[in-house]
Scaffold this motif. Structure first.
Motif, mmCIF file in Angstrom:
data_model
loop_
_atom_site.group_PDB
_atom_site.id
_atom_site.type_symbol
_atom_site.label_atom_id
_atom_site.label_comp_id
_atom_site.label_asym_id
_atom_site.label_seq_id
_atom_site.Cartn_x
_atom_site.Cartn_y
_atom_site.Cartn_z
ATOM 1 N N MET A 84 48.967 37.350 40.770
ATOM 2 C CA MET A 84 49.154 38.632 40.091
ATOM 3 C C MET A 84 48.089 39.630 40.536
ATOM 4 N N ARG A 85 48.512 40.888 40.702
ATOM 5 C CA ARG A 85 47.595 41.964 41.085
ATOM 6 C C ARG A 85 47.020 42.592 39.815
ATOM 7 N N VAL A 86 45.700 42.543 39.682
ATOM 8 C CA VAL A 86 45.025 43.034 38.484
ATOM 9 C C VAL A 86 44.070 44.158 38.861
ATOM 10 N N ALA A 87 44.174 45.282 38.167
ATOM 11 C CA ALA A 87 43.256 46.404 38.365
ATOM 12 C C ALA A 87 42.414 46.570 37.105
ATOM 13 N N PHE A 88 41.210 47.106 37.265
ATOM 14 C CA PHE A 88 40.296 47.316 36.143
ATOM 15 C C PHE A 88 39.937 48.797 36.059
ATOM 16 N N SER B 264 50.337 44.079 38.665
ATOM 17 C CA SER B 264 50.874 43.237 37.589
ATOM 18 C C SER B 264 50.381 43.679 36.224
ATOM 19 N N LEU B 265 49.126 44.100 36.134
ATOM 20 C CA LEU B 265 48.587 44.600 34.877
ATOM 21 C C LEU B 265 47.293 45.348 35.122
ATOM 22 N N LEU B 266 46.947 46.212 34.176
ATOM 23 C CA LEU B 266 45.693 46.958 34.196
ATOM 24 C C LEU B 266 44.847 46.489 33.024
ATOM 25 N N VAL B 267 43.566 46.222 33.287
ATOM 26 C CA VAL B 267 42.637 45.800 32.242
ATOM 27 C C VAL B 267 41.701 46.963 31.934
ATOM 28 N N THR B 268 41.704 47.423 30.690
ATOM 29 C CA THR B 268 40.821 48.514 30.277
ATOM 30 C C THR B 268 40.555 48.413 28.786
ATOM 31 N N ASN B 269 39.348 48.773 28.392
ATOM 32 C CA ASN B 269 39.004 48.802 26.971
ATOM 33 C C ASN B 269 39.418 50.107 26.308
ATOM 34 N N TYR B 270 39.885 51.065 27.118
ATOM 35 C CA TYR B 270 40.241 52.377 26.588
ATOM 36 C C TYR B 270 41.609 52.803 27.112
ATOM 37 N N PRO B 271 42.675 52.211 26.562
ATOM 38 C CA PRO B 271 44.025 52.504 27.055
ATOM 39 C C PRO B 271 44.479 53.934 26.815
ATOM 40 N N GLU B 272 43.784 54.663 25.931
ATOM 41 C CA GLU B 272 44.163 56.050 25.673
ATOM 42 C C GLU B 272 43.383 57.029 26.544
ATOM 43 N N ILE C 4 49.251 46.958 30.101
ATOM 44 C CA ILE C 4 47.824 47.220 29.920
ATOM 45 C C ILE C 4 47.271 46.247 28.889
ATOM 46 N N LEU C 5 46.161 45.592 29.243
ATOM 47 C CA LEU C 5 45.475 44.668 28.337
ATOM 48 C C LEU C 5 44.025 45.099 28.194
#
Length: 364
Positions: free
Chosen positions: A271-275, A306-314, A330-331
């Motif tokens: 899976m392709r994961v971006a931060f 595949s998904l984006l990892v962020t603590n601030y989705p807004e 988004i996770l």
């Protein structure tokens, strides 16, 4: 080499860049402090240490060449400030950026000699910085080299705070934040002046957040407990330019991309994961963990992500905006870290045969 101003100080005045008062800073303006009788959020910290460090570069082996701290009260009033040069025990890196030459740093104390005073300035306070993950990571590495631990439990990134407040900035550079609040920059990339500018801009930001009852974007600071400057084994090479090293690059993920992450499902190798944005764990460490689990660490968001990892989705960052446009899942960091404990093996189908059998190769 040390500059110490410990006398109690009144609120640091906001300096205007034009003869006309900035409407954001006059009584009743959008950035004005709430009335004295307004209740201050009980969850807000008791004090802050606004920090800026200048360094020899951006890589794990780079060092601090100067550091500054402005200590603030719970409501952002300046208590005192402190500044020091630091001998990095190596070349100073981009002198064209921070202006510090090897000759200027030759007689400066090494970090271990100022670690105690620096720690006294940080103790019991939230570390505040612009792109705080960078300043915190550099500080944590220096303390680990000195076999010590920085007394910092939480950090606050003013970039994240500006985004949470919805400030209409053209970008999230310190100069843009300073201009918005009418703060004069005198010496960009000088640790003491950058810390002063940030302290002046942080106070109205803090009061605006308090007036809106906005939770502050506080993140946990996890110290580095061990450190070695010895070069890694395996013959790996790192790009260099006068000590200025490029960010870490990893080899291609050996697994095929199985597609997007599905809510309630497992992560799968390939899976392709971006931060995006600040993370409570050092970003490079988090990316290393993802890579070692067999995930592809991507530097941008595309239709293949595949998904984006962020603590601030807004937050209105480029990656978050692009992820929403594409419908990319988004996770937050906590959910991703939990899923990272149980990553499913790569699909053994035709596209995955052969590649799935090879373990991920870590760059050295």
């Amino acid at each position: 080499m040390l500059e110490d101003h410990t006398a109690p100080a009144a609120r640091l005045p906001v300096q205007q860049t034009s003869p006309q008062p900035d409407p954001r800073l006059v009584p009743g303006g959008p950035a004005a402090a709430p009335p004295a009788e307004a209740a201050w959020p009980e969850s807000y910290p008791e004090g802050y240490a606004v920090v800026d460090v200048e360094t020899t570069g951006l890589a794990p082996g780079d060092r601090i060449v100067s550091a500054a701290v402005y200590r603030l009260t719970a409501r952002g009033e300046v208590e005192d400030h402190w500044y020091t040069l630091v001998n990095p025990e190596r070349d100073p890196g981009p002198t064209w950026l921070h202006g510090l030459t090897a000759e200027m740093l030759a007689d400066a104390p090494v970090f271990a000699e100022v670690a105690g005073e620096f720690a006294a300035r940080l103790a019991g306070r939230v570390l505040v910085a612009h792109n705080a993950v960078f300043d915190w990571t550099m500080i944590a590495r220096e303390y680990a080299r000195a076999s010590r631990t920085a007394p910092v439990e939480q950090r606050l990134c003013t970039i994240l705070l500006a985004k949470a407040l919805g400030l209409p900035l053209p970008n999230h550079k310190l100069e843009s934040l300073a201009a918005y609040f009418g703060v004069e920059q005198r010496r960009a990339h000088h640790a003491l002046d950058d810390a002063r500018v940030l302290a002046e801009a942080f106070r109205p930001s803090l009061h605006r957040a308090a007036r809106q009852r906005l939770p502050l974007p506080l993140l946990v600071c996890r110290p580095i407990t061990e450190w070695s400057d010895a070069p890694p084994s395996g013959g790996g090479r790192t790009a260099r330019w006068g000590g200025w090293r490029q960010p870490k690059r990893r080899p291609a993920c050996p697994y095929p991309n199985p597609g997007r992450f599905e809510a309630g499902g497992r992560l799968r190798q390939g899976m392709r994961v971006a931060f995006s944005g600040d993370t409570s764990v050092d970003r490079e460490l988090l990316e290393d963990q993802a890579f070692e689990a067999g995930l592809h660490v991507a530097s941008s968001v595309s239709r293949l992500t595949s998904l984006l990892v962020t603590n601030y989705p807004e937050a209105a960052t480029g990656k978050v905006t692009r992820a929403r446009e594409l419908g990319t899942p988004i996770l937050d960091e906590a959910a991703f870290t939990q899923l990272l404990r149980d990553v499913a093996p790569a699909d053994p189908g035709p596209a995955g045969r052969g590649a799935a059998a090879a373990p991920p190769v870590r760059e050295v």
